[in-house]
Each structure stands twice: as C-alpha cells, then as structure tokens.
Design an enzyme around this catalytic site. Sequence first.
Site, mmCIF file in Angstrom:
data_model
loop_
_atom_site.group_PDB
_atom_site.id
_atom_site.type_symbol
_atom_site.label_atom_id
_atom_site.label_comp_id
_atom_site.label_asym_id
_atom_site.label_seq_id
_atom_site.Cartn_x
_atom_site.Cartn_y
_atom_site.Cartn_z
ATOM 1 N N ASN A 1 -34.044 2.312 -22.762
ATOM 2 C CA ASN A 1 -33.664 3.413 -21.876
ATOM 3 C C ASN A 1 -32.225 3.894 -22.070
ATOM 4 O O ASN A 1 -31.863 4.947 -21.562
ATOM 5 C CB ASN A 1 -33.957 3.049 -20.412
ATOM 6 C CG ASN A 1 -35.452 3.070 -20.138
ATOM 7 O OD1 ASN A 1 -36.218 3.618 -20.936
ATOM 8 N ND2 ASN A 1 -35.879 2.462 -19.046
ATOM 9 N N ARG B 1 -41.025 10.907 -21.922
ATOM 10 C CA ARG B 1 -40.275 11.465 -20.803
ATOM 11 C C ARG B 1 -38.868 11.881 -21.226
ATOM 12 O O ARG B 1 -38.347 12.918 -20.848
ATOM 13 C CB ARG B 1 -40.176 10.354 -19.745
ATOM 14 C CG ARG B 1 -39.684 10.818 -18.438
ATOM 15 C CD ARG B 1 -40.811 11.431 -17.696
ATOM 16 N NE ARG B 1 -40.348 12.216 -16.592
ATOM 17 C CZ ARG B 1 -41.024 13.259 -16.133
ATOM 18 N NH1 ARG B 1 -42.155 13.631 -16.682
ATOM 19 N NH2 ARG B 1 -40.575 13.934 -15.125
ATOM 20 N N ARG C 1 -43.141 12.272 -11.012
ATOM 21 C CA ARG C 1 -41.988 12.405 -11.897
ATOM 22 C C ARG C 1 -41.419 13.831 -11.964
ATOM 23 O O ARG C 1 -41.318 14.424 -13.043
ATOM 24 C CB ARG C 1 -42.329 11.878 -13.299
ATOM 25 C CG ARG C 1 -42.936 10.494 -13.271
ATOM 26 C CD ARG C 1 -42.947 9.816 -14.602
ATOM 27 N NE ARG C 1 -41.647 9.249 -14.934
ATOM 28 C CZ ARG C 1 -41.411 8.508 -16.011
ATOM 29 N NH1 ARG C 1 -42.390 8.263 -16.856
ATOM 30 N NH2 ARG C 1 -40.226 8.026 -16.248
ATOM 31 N N PRO C 2 -41.027 14.387 -10.804
ATOM 32 C CA PRO C 2 -40.428 15.729 -10.821
ATOM 33 C C PRO C 2 -39.050 15.694 -11.485
ATOM 34 O O PRO C 2 -38.442 14.624 -11.596
ATOM 35 C CB PRO C 2 -40.284 16.065 -9.338
ATOM 36 C CG PRO C 2 -40.191 14.748 -8.648
ATOM 37 C CD PRO C 2 -41.023 13.782 -9.466
ATOM 38 N N ILE D 1 -40.069 2.986 -5.917
ATOM 39 C CA ILE D 1 -39.583 4.048 -6.826
ATOM 40 C C ILE D 1 -40.727 4.946 -7.304
ATOM 41 O O ILE D 1 -40.629 6.169 -7.262
ATOM 42 C CB ILE D 1 -38.855 3.443 -8.056
ATOM 43 C CG1 ILE D 1 -37.829 2.377 -7.644
ATOM 44 C CG2 ILE D 1 -38.223 4.566 -8.913
ATOM 45 C CD1 ILE D 1 -36.546 2.873 -7.036
ATOM 46 N N ARG E 1 -44.282 1.602 -27.463
ATOM 47 C CA ARG E 1 -43.231 2.587 -27.161
ATOM 48 C C ARG E 1 -41.934 1.903 -26.761
ATOM 49 O O ARG E 1 -40.860 2.492 -26.902
ATOM 50 C CB ARG E 1 -43.679 3.486 -25.992
ATOM 51 C CG ARG E 1 -44.726 4.510 -26.363
ATOM 52 C CD ARG E 1 -44.928 5.482 -25.239
ATOM 53 N NE ARG E 1 -43.643 5.786 -24.648
ATOM 54 C CZ ARG E 1 -43.429 6.037 -23.362
ATOM 55 N NH1 ARG E 1 -44.431 6.038 -22.522
ATOM 56 N NH2 ARG E 1 -42.229 6.299 -22.910
HETATM 57 C C1 EPZ Z 1 -35.818 5.920 -15.594
HETATM 58 O O1 EPZ Z 1 -36.764 6.935 -15.296
HETATM 59 C C2 EPZ Z 1 -36.471 5.016 -16.598
HETATM 60 N N1 EPZ Z 1 -36.849 5.798 -17.760
HETATM 61 C C3 EPZ Z 1 -37.707 4.360 -15.992
HETATM 62 O O2 EPZ Z 1 -38.190 3.414 -16.915
HETATM 63 C C4 EPZ Z 1 -37.322 3.616 -14.708
HETATM 64 O O3 EPZ Z 1 -38.491 3.159 -14.086
HETATM 65 C C5 EPZ Z 1 -36.575 4.566 -13.756
HETATM 66 O O4 EPZ Z 1 -35.451 5.182 -14.436
HETATM 67 C C6 EPZ Z 1 -36.047 3.868 -12.517
HETATM 68 O O5 EPZ Z 1 -35.216 2.807 -12.900
HETATM 69 C C7 EPZ Z 1 -35.942 6.105 -18.669
HETATM 70 O O6 EPZ Z 1 -34.776 5.748 -18.577
HETATM 71 C C8 EPZ Z 1 -36.394 6.915 -19.833
HETATM 72 P P1 EPZ Z 1 -35.430 8.312 -11.869
HETATM 73 P P2 EPZ Z 1 -36.341 8.268 -14.572
HETATM 74 O O7 EPZ Z 1 -35.068 9.710 -12.153
HETATM 75 O O8 EPZ Z 1 -34.971 8.622 -15.008
HETATM 76 C C9 EPZ Z 1 -37.498 10.655 -8.198
HETATM 77 C C10 EPZ Z 1 -39.793 2.312 -18.222
HETATM 78 O O9 EPZ Z 1 -40.818 1.653 -17.958
HETATM 79 N N2 EPZ Z 1 -36.936 11.884 -8.788
HETATM 80 O O10 EPZ Z 1 -34.353 7.334 -11.574
HETATM 81 O O11 EPZ Z 1 -37.420 9.260 -14.769
HETATM 82 C C11 EPZ Z 1 -38.603 10.064 -9.076
HETATM 83 O O12 EPZ Z 1 -39.836 10.691 -8.827
HETATM 84 C C12 EPZ Z 1 -39.487 3.600 -17.491
HETATM 85 O O13 EPZ Z 1 -38.989 1.997 -19.113
HETATM 86 C C13 EPZ Z 1 -37.078 13.077 -8.114
HETATM 87 O O14 EPZ Z 1 -37.672 13.159 -7.052
HETATM 88 O O15 EPZ Z 1 -36.307 7.753 -13.075
HETATM 89 C C14 EPZ Z 1 -38.551 8.615 -8.679
HETATM 90 O O16 EPZ Z 1 -39.293 8.414 -7.517
HETATM 91 C C15 EPZ Z 1 -40.573 4.067 -16.630
HETATM 92 N N3 EPZ Z 1 -36.561 14.219 -8.691
HETATM 93 C C16 EPZ Z 1 -37.076 8.356 -8.373
HETATM 94 O O17 EPZ Z 1 -36.499 9.662 -8.178
HETATM 95 C C17 EPZ Z 1 -35.884 14.187 -9.874
HETATM 96 O O18 EPZ Z 1 -35.430 15.245 -10.328
HETATM 97 C C18 EPZ Z 1 -36.282 7.658 -9.458
HETATM 98 O O19 EPZ Z 1 -36.500 8.319 -10.703
HETATM 99 C C19 EPZ Z 1 -35.738 12.970 -10.536
HETATM 100 C C20 EPZ Z 1 -36.278 11.812 -9.982
#
Ligand code: EPZ
Length: 421
Positions: free
Chosen positions: A23, A92, A121-122, A326, A396
């Site tokens: 990540n 992603r 995932r918005p 999350i 992946r």
């Molecule tokens: C990162 O995803 C990681 N992916 C994920 O790892 C990890 O689960 C996640 O962070 C949380 O630690 C990468 O780094 C590529 P977030 P990310 O934005 O950035 C909501 C794995 O298995 N949200 O921190 O997409 C969202 O829906 C992956 O390696 C909004 O509502 O996670 C979630 O509920 C899977 N609007 C929360 O925030 C937004 O614009 C946290 O998501 C963005 C996010």
Amino acid sequence: MKIIEIEGGKELSGTIRVSGAKNATVAIIPAAILADEEVTICNIPEITDTDALCDILHDLNVETTRASGSLVINPKNMVNTEIAEEHSKKLRASYYFMGALLGKYHKVSMFFPGGCSIGARPIDLHLKGFEALGAVVTKDKSKYTVEAKELKGANIYLDIASVGATINIMLAAVLAKGKTIIDNAAKEPEIVNVATFLNNMGAKITGAGTSRITIEGVESLHKCFHEIIPDRIEAGTYIIMGALCGKNLKIDNLIPEHLEALLSKLEEIGIDLEVGQDYVIVSKGTNLKPTNIKTAVYPGFPTDLQQPLTVLLTQCNGKSKLTETIWENRFMHINYLNMMGSDITVKNQTATIIGPTELKGHQVVATDLRAGAAMVAAGLAASGKTTVTNVEHILRGYEQIIEKLTSVGAKLKLKEIKDED
Ligand code: EPZ
C-alpha cells in the site's frame, strides 16, 4: 483461474522475510511521475499490483526499468493521455494517478478505479480535496475529468481519516501555489513513506503520521532514491499463520511499532512472542483466551488483518467478537470458514466466533485479497486438503507467498486451471 492446493497440518519453522509494503508501493509509483527526472525506488514487491501500475506508466509513455526489487521510473517523455480502462480497473490505487496527473498537468481524465469488493469505496473526499485546491470535477457514466486553471493551497478537513484521500490530496498539492493543510489526515505508516518519498524529490511536507499534514508547494520535483517500508500487513498475516501452526517461526524485516495493535492482541489471547528490533518469533498457541476486537484507523487494529485474525480466533476457548468499522462488506470469508468447521455468526458488522473448533480441509474461495490470505491461513491450520480458488486476488498483494510458505515447511502449490474445471 489460479488455485492454491494446501495439505494442512504441517508445522511452520524457519524464517520468512517480509517484502516491501504494497500500500506504499501503489501510491509511490504514481507519485513518481510528479518528478521531472528519473527516480529509483527499491524494495518494490513483485506482486501483480506493481505490474498493473507499470502498465499504466507505459500508457503514459513513462519509461520503467525493473530489476529484482527495484524500479527506475523516468517520466521525461511522459504524455498526459487517457489511461486505458482495462488498466485503471485492475486496481483501486490507479486513482493515485488522478492526484499526480492533476498536480503535474492541472488536468486528468480517468475511468473509475477497480479493486477488492469490500464495500462501496466512494472517492468523494478525494474529489472534494481537489476542488478545494481549485479544480473542477465532472463525472460522466464511467469517467472523471478533473481540471484546474491553477492549483492553490487550501485548508482541507477530511470528514473521515481516509488513507487514499490523504495521499491523493498530498499528490495534487505538492506542486500547487502556497500552503495546503490537511486536517484529520490518516496516520498510516504508508502515508509517512509516501511523504518521505515526495520530500526526497524536493517537496516540503511536514506532519505526515499526525492528523495535520502541511504541504508548502514547490516549483518542481527532482530525481531521488527511495526505499519502500516493510509490509506490515504481510508481516501480520505471517505472524498469525505462525500463531496457528508455527514452531519458532521467525518473521524478519519488519517494523514492530507498525504492528503494535496486532502484537498486543496476540499477547492478550496467550500467544508467546519474541519481539526483536526488526523481527518477531512466534509459535502455535495453546489454551488461547477469547477476545473482542474492533477495527480502526491506524494505530488501531487494522481492517486488513481482520480476516486472517478470524482464523486464529476459531482456536480460542470461548466467545470472541470482531467488529469491522471500516468496510461494510469484509466478512465474505466467514461462510468459507464455517464450511471448514468454524462456528461463526455475523450480525450487522460484528462476527461472533465460538471456539475452539477443529478446521477441516475444504474447497473455498479467495473473495478478495485479505479473505484469500485468511483462506490460506485456515488451509495451513486445517487437517486434510484445502483448495483455494480465485487466488489472483492473493497474488495482487503477497509476493512469492507459495515460495515463502514452502520454505518454512508448508505444503502448498499454485496451479492454473481452466475456469470451467
Ligand atoms: C486503503 O484503502 C488501503 N488500500 C486498504 O487496503 C485499507 O483497507 C484501507 O486503506 C484502510 O486502512 C490501499 O492503500 C491501496 P480509506 P482506501 O480511504 O484508501 C471511506 C488491502 O487489503 N471513504 O482509508 O481506499 C471508505 O468507504 C486494502 O490492502 C469515503 O467515504 O481506504 C472507508 O469506509 C483493502 N470517502 C473509509 O473511508 C472517500 O472519499 C476508509 O477508507 C474515501 C474513503
């Protein structure tokens, strides 16, 4: 389709070396195009997400040279063209090209990103951040266009401490005019690694790793050499496998502070750990206590280890509860664990696990990356043969998983089968 066949019940002993963090890598590769010169990144994991990002770099006419564990990215002849949909859909993290291309060219047009189906995932927070910097976002059926006459520093408060939004806004802001402050920023170690990389290229970012990140815009970014941090989730996955089947299994090349939430939970349930400066030695636990866990943003318990940890909780004496806060769709592994003999029920966002239960080999599916890792962990701990299908998800994010586990005594192999088999 690729499958993994596992003959379970083998003791794991020896050393597994942790690879570079997926990540961090998936953000640092897109970030590299912000430079005007060649950058060298080492400790790059050989995973299919890295391949997918290199395909995108090629779409943009960015030269890459890959040697074992390192990647040289030269954006000198880069063109800001549309990234092929088949490439951005593969993962992603393709959305980090949005922030990077917007930052460099003030315009980006991109298809929606793909990735694991673990929730809606918005990306509204990413887009709001771009808008705060002065960009206009338009969206048609499957594509975003983000454009700005000029990017200007701004104060941005994130409603949720999102990893992706924090990084994407940093990427868009490093070359903007003036100062950007991101409040309620995510604090994950991968964010610190990305900020360090940008600073190595000449950016002026302070506060990464805290909830306030300040970015002073600079004119341009230059060449640099950068090292990816060890993958805390890969490390945690192997530590959990060691707690299930290890005998003095050493997980080497990790940063223990990044794993504190996991290590303290393991100690609480009764797993014996030796924690060194950059390693953990772990053995199979007996007479384990049940526990309650809620996933949370860093430094809380990582959602990415929730699925592998469920497998270990099936071996605790009594009732454990695991609450996912999350992602709303991260319990797809439970059905398959129950087919293997566990006793787990899910209500709302909480899984209740009654243990201990004996696990028996079964045919199961890797529904997403970490669910896949959980299936492999269960297969190693189970008696008999487990077949995990859809393992493309696992590849992946886990470098040489078959080789690493085989080297410590596991019996498993990767096979390619025709989809109708
Ligand atoms: C990162 O995803 C990681 N992916 C994920 O790892 C990890 O689960 C996640 O962070 C949380 O630690 C990468 O780094 C590529 P977030 P990310 O934005 O950035 C909501 C794995 O298995 N949200 O921190 O997409 C969202 O829906 C992956 O390696 C909004 O509502 O996670 C979630 O509920 C899977 N609007 C929360 O925030 C937004 O614009 C946290 O998501 C963005 C996010």
